[in-house]
Design a protein around this motif. Sequence first.
Motif, PDB file in Angstrom:
ATOM      1  N   GLN A 191      63.094  41.074  15.978  1.00  0.00           N
ATOM      2  CA  GLN A 191      62.100  39.821  15.987  1.00  0.00           C
ATOM      3  C   GLN A 191      60.523  40.553  16.291  1.00  0.00           C
ATOM      4  N   GLU A 192      59.469  40.091  15.455  1.00  0.00           N
ATOM      5  CA  GLU A 192      58.368  40.303  15.755  1.00  0.00           C
ATOM      6  C   GLU A 192      57.449  39.429  16.535  1.00  0.00           C
ATOM      7  N   ASN A 193      56.710  40.004  17.370  1.00  0.00           N
ATOM      8  CA  ASN A 193      56.036  39.187  18.420  1.00  0.00           C
ATOM      9  C   ASN A 193      54.610  39.928  18.397  1.00  0.00           C
ATOM     10  N   ALA A 194      53.670  38.918  18.798  1.00  0.00           N
ATOM     11  CA  ALA A 194      52.165  39.313  19.231  1.00  0.00           C
ATOM     12  C   ALA A 194      51.445  39.758  17.921  1.00  0.00           C
ATOM     13  N   LEU A 195      51.908  39.281  16.644  1.00  0.00           N
ATOM     14  CA  LEU A 195      51.299  39.392  15.419  1.00  0.00           C
ATOM     15  C   LEU A 195      50.001  38.930  15.256  1.00  0.00           C
ATOM     16  N   ILE A 196      49.125  39.408  14.452  1.00  0.00           N
ATOM     17  CA  ILE A 196      47.825  39.172  14.494  1.00  0.00           C
ATOM     18  C   ILE A 196      47.448  38.790  12.930  1.00  0.00           C
ATOM     19  N   THR A 197      46.310  38.209  12.630  1.00  0.00           N
ATOM     20  CA  THR A 197      45.874  37.775  11.098  1.00  0.00           C
ATOM     21  C   THR A 197      45.851  38.896  10.304  1.00  0.00           C
ATOM     22  N   HIS A 198      46.351  38.654   9.237  1.00  0.00           N
ATOM     23  CA  HIS A 198      46.562  39.628   8.017  1.00  0.00           C
ATOM     24  C   HIS A 198      47.139  40.794   8.429  1.00  0.00           C
ATOM     25  N   GLN A 199      48.109  40.735   9.459  1.00  0.00           N
ATOM     26  CA  GLN A 199      49.101  41.869   9.583  1.00  0.00           C
ATOM     27  C   GLN A 199      50.258  41.923   8.821  1.00  0.00           C
ATOM     28  N   THR A 200      50.549  42.849   8.209  1.00  0.00           N
ATOM     29  CA  THR A 200      51.645  43.132   7.061  1.00  0.00           C
ATOM     30  C   THR A 200      53.031  42.778   8.023  1.00  0.00           C
ATOM     31  N   ILE A 201      53.901  42.159   7.265  1.00  0.00           N
ATOM     32  CA  ILE A 201      55.103  41.826   8.019  1.00  0.00           C
ATOM     33  C   ILE A 201      56.041  42.622   7.324  1.00  0.00           C
ATOM     34  N   ILE A 235      61.024  32.985   5.823  1.00  0.00           N
ATOM     35  CA  ILE A 235      60.447  33.248   7.108  1.00  0.00           C
ATOM     36  C   ILE A 235      61.074  32.295   8.054  1.00  0.00           C
ATOM     37  N   MET A 236      61.769  33.032   9.235  1.00  0.00           N
ATOM     38  CA  MET A 236      62.339  32.059  10.310  1.00  0.00           C
ATOM     39  C   MET A 236      61.362  32.302  11.435  1.00  0.00           C
ATOM     40  N   SER A 237      61.210  30.955  11.912  1.00  0.00           N
ATOM     41  CA  SER A 237      60.425  30.786  13.151  1.00  0.00           C
ATOM     42  C   SER A 237      61.188  30.742  14.321  1.00  0.00           C
ATOM     43  N   LEU A 238      60.501  30.714  15.583  1.00  0.00           N
ATOM     44  CA  LEU A 238      61.179  30.759  16.902  1.00  0.00           C
ATOM     45  C   LEU A 238      61.400  29.157  17.188  1.00  0.00           C
ATOM     46  N   ARG A 239      62.198  28.815  18.255  1.00  0.00           N
ATOM     47  CA  ARG A 239      62.138  27.640  18.824  1.00  0.00           C
ATOM     48  C   ARG A 239      60.801  27.196  19.271  1.00  0.00           C
ATOM     49  N   ASP A 240      60.494  25.794  19.079  1.00  0.00           N
ATOM     50  CA  ASP A 240      59.315  25.317  19.447  1.00  0.00           C
ATOM     51  C   ASP A 240      57.850  26.163  19.095  1.00  0.00           C
ATOM     52  N   ASP A 241      58.038  26.599  17.948  1.00  0.00           N
ATOM     53  CA  ASP A 241      57.060  27.516  17.321  1.00  0.00           C
ATOM     54  C   ASP A 241      56.922  27.304  16.008  1.00  0.00           C
ATOM     55  N   GLU A 242      55.778  27.858  15.327  1.00  0.00           N
ATOM     56  CA  GLU A 242      55.264  27.582  13.576  1.00  0.00           C
ATOM     57  C   GLU A 242      54.607  28.986  13.339  1.00  0.00           C
ATOM     58  N   VAL A 243      54.759  29.095  12.118  1.00  0.00           N
ATOM     59  CA  VAL A 243      53.967  30.266  11.530  1.00  0.00           C
ATOM     60  C   VAL A 243      53.846  30.174  10.016  1.00  0.00           C
ATOM     61  N   GLU A 244      52.663  30.590   9.390  1.00  0.00           N
ATOM     62  CA  GLU A 244      52.317  30.491   8.180  1.00  0.00           C
ATOM     63  C   GLU A 244      51.932  31.984   7.749  1.00  0.00           C
ATOM     64  N   THR A 245      52.766  32.216   6.854  1.00  0.00           N
ATOM     65  CA  THR A 245      52.474  33.615   5.804  1.00  0.00           C
ATOM     66  C   THR A 245      52.132  33.527   4.448  1.00  0.00           C
ATOM     67  N   GLU A 246      51.566  34.517   3.948  1.00  0.00           N
ATOM     68  CA  GLU A 246      51.214  34.626   2.433  1.00  0.00           C
ATOM     69  C   GLU A 246      51.662  35.655   1.998  1.00  0.00           C
ATOM     70  N   GLY A 296      47.766  37.217  18.532  1.00  0.00           N
ATOM     71  CA  GLY A 296      48.408  37.811  19.653  1.00  0.00           C
ATOM     72  C   GLY A 296      49.497  36.897  20.124  1.00  0.00           C
ATOM     73  N   ALA A 297      49.710  35.776  19.475  1.00  0.00           N
ATOM     74  CA  ALA A 297      50.949  34.730  20.031  1.00  0.00           C
ATOM     75  C   ALA A 297      51.880  34.287  18.764  1.00  0.00           C
ATOM     76  N   ILE A 298      51.795  35.363  17.552  1.00  0.00           N
ATOM     77  CA  ILE A 298      52.385  34.838  16.551  1.00  0.00           C
ATOM     78  C   ILE A 298      53.462  35.819  16.412  1.00  0.00           C
ATOM     79  N   SER A 299      54.783  35.058  16.409  1.00  0.00           N
ATOM     80  CA  SER A 299      55.985  35.515  16.074  1.00  0.00           C
ATOM     81  C   SER A 299      57.042  35.075  15.098  1.00  0.00           C
ATOM     82  N   ILE A 300      57.829  36.259  14.741  1.00  0.00           N
ATOM     83  CA  ILE A 300      58.829  35.820  13.548  1.00  0.00           C
ATOM     84  C   ILE A 300      60.206  36.236  14.066  1.00  0.00           C
ATOM     85  N   TYR A 301      61.121  35.268  13.848  1.00  0.00           N
ATOM     86  CA  TYR A 301      62.582  35.836  14.008  1.00  0.00           C
ATOM     87  C   TYR A 301      63.209  36.784  12.989  1.00  0.00           C
TER      88      TYR A 301
END
Length: 313
Positions: A191-201, A235-246, A296-301
């Motif tokens: 699991q990836e936590n505390a991601l920031i904008t334009h950070q490579t996954i 991409i899988m998001s966590l419970r009660d969370d959302e994420v947008e990637t590109e 700082g609050a972006i997460s990916i399962y």
Amino acid sequence: MASKWSSVIILLLVQLAATRAAIENEDPIERRLRKMERDFSVSIQSLKSELKDTQNKLKTVQAELDSTKSTVSALNAELVATQTELMETRTGLQDTRTELFAVKMELVKSHSLVDESEREKDMSKLDKLQKRYHDGKEEDASFPYERNVSMASEPQKAGTRMIKRPNWSTRGRRVSDQHSHKAFSAQSTHQENALITHQTILFPRVILNEGSAYDNLTGVFTCPESGVYHFSVTIMSLRDDEVETELVVNGNQVMLNYAAGSLKHNQGTNSVVVRLDIGDKVWVRVNQNPVINTDGAISIYGQSWSTFTGFMI
């Protein structure tokens, strides 16, 4: 002297008899009123005593309340200090991740420069061999050309063998096996936590990497041959969370992907077909969308539920 005390005693007895006679002749209502007055006086004294006790207890409670207020004020001050330190820590973490991303991008550029340098060396060798061929100074078994080699001193006879001339149409592009496949499939591992904008996954677990064009350390696919490619991202998001990637090609967005979970995790999948040139870079990163993504609050399962796949069509 005895007669004097006798007179006093007689007077007291007379007064006592008069008082008793007065009480006996008193109206019952007056007696009740007098009794009520005595009882009321006793009640007032009792209430005064209770009031005094209550006032003392109130003073004690007030003192405790003042002490509690002081404690709460001290806790609030500590909370503010802790929040400030937390914000500074988050800012430092974001700066560190930004620096890490910059280092990763520099590493990608270094890989690209190394690949370009190797290609230039290969082309330089190829040019030299071609020049030697045209000058007729050297025969290279790796790049045979078409000519007649006589097995005897006589002109071309039955013993003559043919060597084919190379096809130089590949000059200026990577020379690769026409039948080799260009395909890769990679998965997340944690699991990836505390991601920031334009950070490579990153997708470290490599399932397939035909052509070795995908780098699982940087999460970047480098195009080995010009052509049309298909890419798919899940991409899988966590419970009660959302994420947008590109998905980006050389830093330019070509596809968006969105995932949102409520009581359970949820996956978002999207795919795209693009034309690439040799050396083009393709990777997945966090999209810049403050409405959905908060630095700082972006997460990916992880655990293989998030994937990155691509192949040449």
